[in-house]
Design an enzyme around this catalytic site. Structure first.
Site, PDB file in Angstrom:
ATOM      1  N   THR A 190       0.845  -1.200   0.000  1.00 10.61           N
ATOM      2  CA  THR A 190       0.000   0.000   0.000  1.00 10.61           C
ATOM      3  C   THR A 190       0.877   1.246   0.000  1.00 10.61           C
ATOM      4  OG1 THR A 190      -0.019  -0.135   2.416  1.00 10.61           O
ATOM      5  CG2 THR A 190      -1.916  -1.086   1.253  1.00 10.61           C
TER       6      THR A 190
ATOM      7  N   ARG B  97      15.081 -10.478   5.604  1.00 12.39           N
ATOM      8  CA  ARG B  97      15.150 -11.912   5.860  1.00 12.39           C
ATOM      9  C   ARG B  97      15.640 -12.576   4.584  1.00 12.39           C
ATOM     10  NH1 ARG B  97      15.025 -11.046  10.524  1.00 12.39           N
ATOM     11  NH2 ARG B  97      13.484 -11.697  12.058  1.00 12.39           N
TER      12      ARG B  97
ATOM     13  N   GLU C  80      20.359 -19.762   7.352  1.00 15.45           N
ATOM     14  CA  GLU C  80      21.416 -19.306   8.281  1.00 15.45           C
ATOM     15  C   GLU C  80      21.712 -20.373   9.321  1.00 15.45           C
ATOM     16  OE1 GLU C  80      20.099 -15.526   9.827  1.00 15.45           O
ATOM     17  OE2 GLU C  80      19.921 -14.691   7.829  1.00 15.45           O
TER      18      GLU C  80
ATOM     19  N   HIS D 169      24.410 -11.717   9.660  1.00 10.53           N
ATOM     20  CA  HIS D 169      23.163 -11.253  10.281  1.00 10.53           C
ATOM     21  C   HIS D 169      23.448 -10.383  11.522  1.00 10.53           C
ATOM     22  CE1 HIS D 169      18.621 -12.264  10.789  1.00 10.53           C
ATOM     23  NE2 HIS D 169      18.890 -11.020  11.145  1.00 10.53           N
TER      24      HIS D 169
HETATM   25  O1  A2R Z   1       2.872  -3.939   2.323  1.00  7.78           O
HETATM   26  P1  A2R Z   1       2.541  -2.918   3.357  1.00  7.78           P
HETATM   27  O2  A2R Z   1       1.818  -1.747   2.782  1.00  7.78           O
HETATM   28  O3  A2R Z   1       1.902  -3.539   4.567  1.00  7.78           O
HETATM   29  O4  A2R Z   1       3.982  -2.355   3.849  1.00  7.78           O
HETATM   30  C1  A2R Z   1       4.891  -3.108   4.593  1.00  7.78           C
HETATM   31  C2  A2R Z   1       5.909  -3.856   3.737  1.00  7.78           C
HETATM   32  N1  A2R Z   1       5.442  -5.176   3.305  1.00  7.78           N
HETATM   33  C3  A2R Z   1       5.412  -5.569   2.022  1.00  7.78           C
HETATM   34  N2  A2R Z   1       5.762  -4.961   0.901  1.00  7.78           N
HETATM   35  C4  A2R Z   1       5.574  -5.619  -0.268  1.00  7.78           C
HETATM   36  N3  A2R Z   1       5.077  -6.867  -0.347  1.00  7.78           N
HETATM   37  C5  A2R Z   1       4.703  -7.531   0.763  1.00  7.78           C
HETATM   38  N4  A2R Z   1       4.210  -8.772   0.679  1.00  7.78           N
HETATM   39  C6  A2R Z   1       4.866  -6.884   2.021  1.00  7.78           C
HETATM   40  N5  A2R Z   1       4.616  -7.220   3.308  1.00  7.78           N
HETATM   41  C7  A2R Z   1       4.967  -6.175   4.072  1.00  7.78           C
HETATM   42  O5  A2R Z   1       7.062  -4.006   4.586  1.00  7.78           O
HETATM   43  C8  A2R Z   1       5.795  -2.144   5.368  1.00  7.78           C
HETATM   44  O6  A2R Z   1       6.048  -0.992   4.611  1.00  7.78           O
HETATM   45  C9  A2R Z   1       7.087  -2.924   5.542  1.00  7.78           C
HETATM   46  C10 A2R Z   1       7.249  -3.536   6.935  1.00  7.78           C
HETATM   47  O7  A2R Z   1       7.319  -2.522   7.873  1.00  7.78           O
HETATM   48  P2  A2R Z   1       7.144  -2.751   9.446  1.00  7.78           P
HETATM   49  O8  A2R Z   1       6.032  -3.696   9.691  1.00  7.78           O
HETATM   50  O9  A2R Z   1       7.118  -1.403  10.086  1.00  7.78           O
HETATM   51  O10 A2R Z   1       8.435  -3.551   9.846  1.00  7.78           O
HETATM   52  P3  A2R Z   1       9.867  -2.992  10.312  1.00  7.78           P
HETATM   53  O11 A2R Z   1       9.854  -2.674  11.753  1.00  7.78           O
HETATM   54  O12 A2R Z   1      10.324  -1.935   9.366  1.00  7.78           O
HETATM   55  O13 A2R Z   1      10.755  -4.320  10.133  1.00  7.78           O
HETATM   56  C11 A2R Z   1      10.841  -4.982   8.875  1.00  7.78           C
HETATM   57  C12 A2R Z   1      11.628  -6.261   8.961  1.00  7.78           C
HETATM   58  C13 A2R Z   1      11.363  -7.181  10.128  1.00  7.78           C
HETATM   59  O14 A2R Z   1      10.174  -7.905  10.018  1.00  7.78           O
HETATM   60  C14 A2R Z   1      12.581  -8.078  10.116  1.00  7.78           C
HETATM   61  O15 A2R Z   1      12.388  -9.156   9.241  1.00  7.78           O
HETATM   62  C15 A2R Z   1      13.666  -7.174   9.565  1.00  7.78           C
HETATM   63  O16 A2R Z   1      12.991  -5.998   9.100  1.00  7.78           O
HETATM   64  O17 A2R Z   1      14.557  -6.827  10.586  1.00  7.78           O
END
Ligand code: A2R
Length: 316
Positions: free
Chosen positions: A175, A230, A259, A277
């Protein structure tokens, strides 16, 4: 009075154990093993997960009194959250406190790859500067377009840090966000327009292999792929092929599909910079993550509400 039992898997610090021990009867283990479940499964009410193996639904079944799982880290793809929600178990994580550190890692990795710093470091240390002369020229990021895949908490922190480098920041997520950067609804289209692609989405089934052959080909022979999210988000076998064929220029990777095992093919490539990592791995940030991971359990036990539940558990 007897204290509730809290299982801690992985390497917590003494500071964390000290705080947990004030409220809980703590059991330390390397993972949620059969031995631990056989001996203590019924008694475990709280779980602090620092072990990368995570917590499966089958494990939860063997802890019938489990109330909350505190995940040490913002990414909780190793916890079977739907299974936890179905059982009324709260899952918590550690968002925000690591934004700055992971964003620094992304920017450092991007610059290290573009400027060829690690190869230059090796060049000097091998005595080649004196023997062979100046190291080869590298690339300036000024004027480049950087596509951020996932503009969440960390993605935004990366975008803000990139302001000083003279790059154009664009992004893709499912989004559009209220952010001053160009949005691409299509990832491949963004990769085609970008010189550098930084991956910072969550892991898990929904993002598995989002960065596939088509995206890598769109990024192209001079393109730089940076992954601090990841390993599962990037098709690693296709990444090796793309780099070997010269269809993709360079990669900077902090995370991998299996990993701590890293494909030998990647290790052997000069145009690839690899990190074990360490995105959030500083003393200061890990302490903040540990404090929040512990507070989630102590606060939940005291009040019935966690400090930072994962979105799926906010209504529990
Ligand atoms: O897709 P949206 O509009 O929900 O935005 C989220 C995006 N996101 C995706 N983008 C494209 N395709 C997808 N299938 C998809 N799923 C999620 O990733 C949002 O902009 C972003 C995630 O942001 P947060 O939930 O705030 O996570 P944060 O704290 O930035 O951490 C991200 C990841 C963690 O889950 C660890 O795997 C790594 O960074 O350390």
């Amino acid at each position: 009075m007897t204290k509730p039992v809290c299982l801690v898997t992985g390497g917590a610090t003494e500071r964390m154990f000290g705080r947990l021990a004030e409220m809980f009867d703590v059991i330390r283990a390397q993972g949620v093993t059969d031995a631990v479940l056989d001996a203590h499964g019924d008694r475990i009410e709280y779980l602090l997960s620092m072990y990368h193996g995570g917590v499966s639904g089958a494990m939860m079944e063997r802890m019938p009194n489990l109330k909350a799982i505190s995940n040490y880290g913002v990414g909780y793809d190793a916890i079977d959250t739907p299974a936890a929600v179905a059982r009324g178990i709260a899952v918590t994580h550690t968002p925000d406190v690591l934004n700055d550190e992971v964003a620094n890692t992304a920017v450092l990795l991007m610059l290290a790859v573009a400027r060829n710093f690690l190869a230059d470091n090796a060049y000097l240390k091998a005595g080649r500067w004196a023997a062979e002369g100046e190291a080869p020229l590298s690339r300036s990021v000024r004027g480049m377009t950087v596509g951020i895949l996932g503009l969440g908490r960390i993605g935004l922190a990366i975008a803000e840090k990139l302001r000083v480098f003279g790059v154009e920041v664009v992004y893709h997520a499912r989004t559009q966000k209220d952010a001053p950067y160009r949005y691409y609804a299509d990832l491949t289209e963004m990769a085609r327009d970008a010189d550098i692609l930084i991956v910072i989405t969550p892991g898990g089934a929904a993002t598995r292999h989002l960065v596939n052959r088509q995206v890598m080909d769109a990024l192209g022979p001079d393109g730089i792929l940076i992954n601090v999210a990841r390993g599962s988000v990037v098709d690693e076998a296709e990444l090796v092929n793309a780099l070997q064929d010269g269809r993709l220029g360079y990669a900077g990777l902090d995370v991998f599909e299996n990993e701590p095992h890293v494909p030998q093919a990647l290790i052997g490539m000069d145009n690839v910079t690899l990190l074990p990592h360490v995105g959030s791995a500083t003393v200061e940030t890990r302490q903040a993550m540990g404090d929040l991971a512990v507070s989630n359990l102590t606060t939940f036990h005291a009040t019935g509400k966690a400090v930072t539940p994962v979105p799926e558990c906010r209504d529990l």
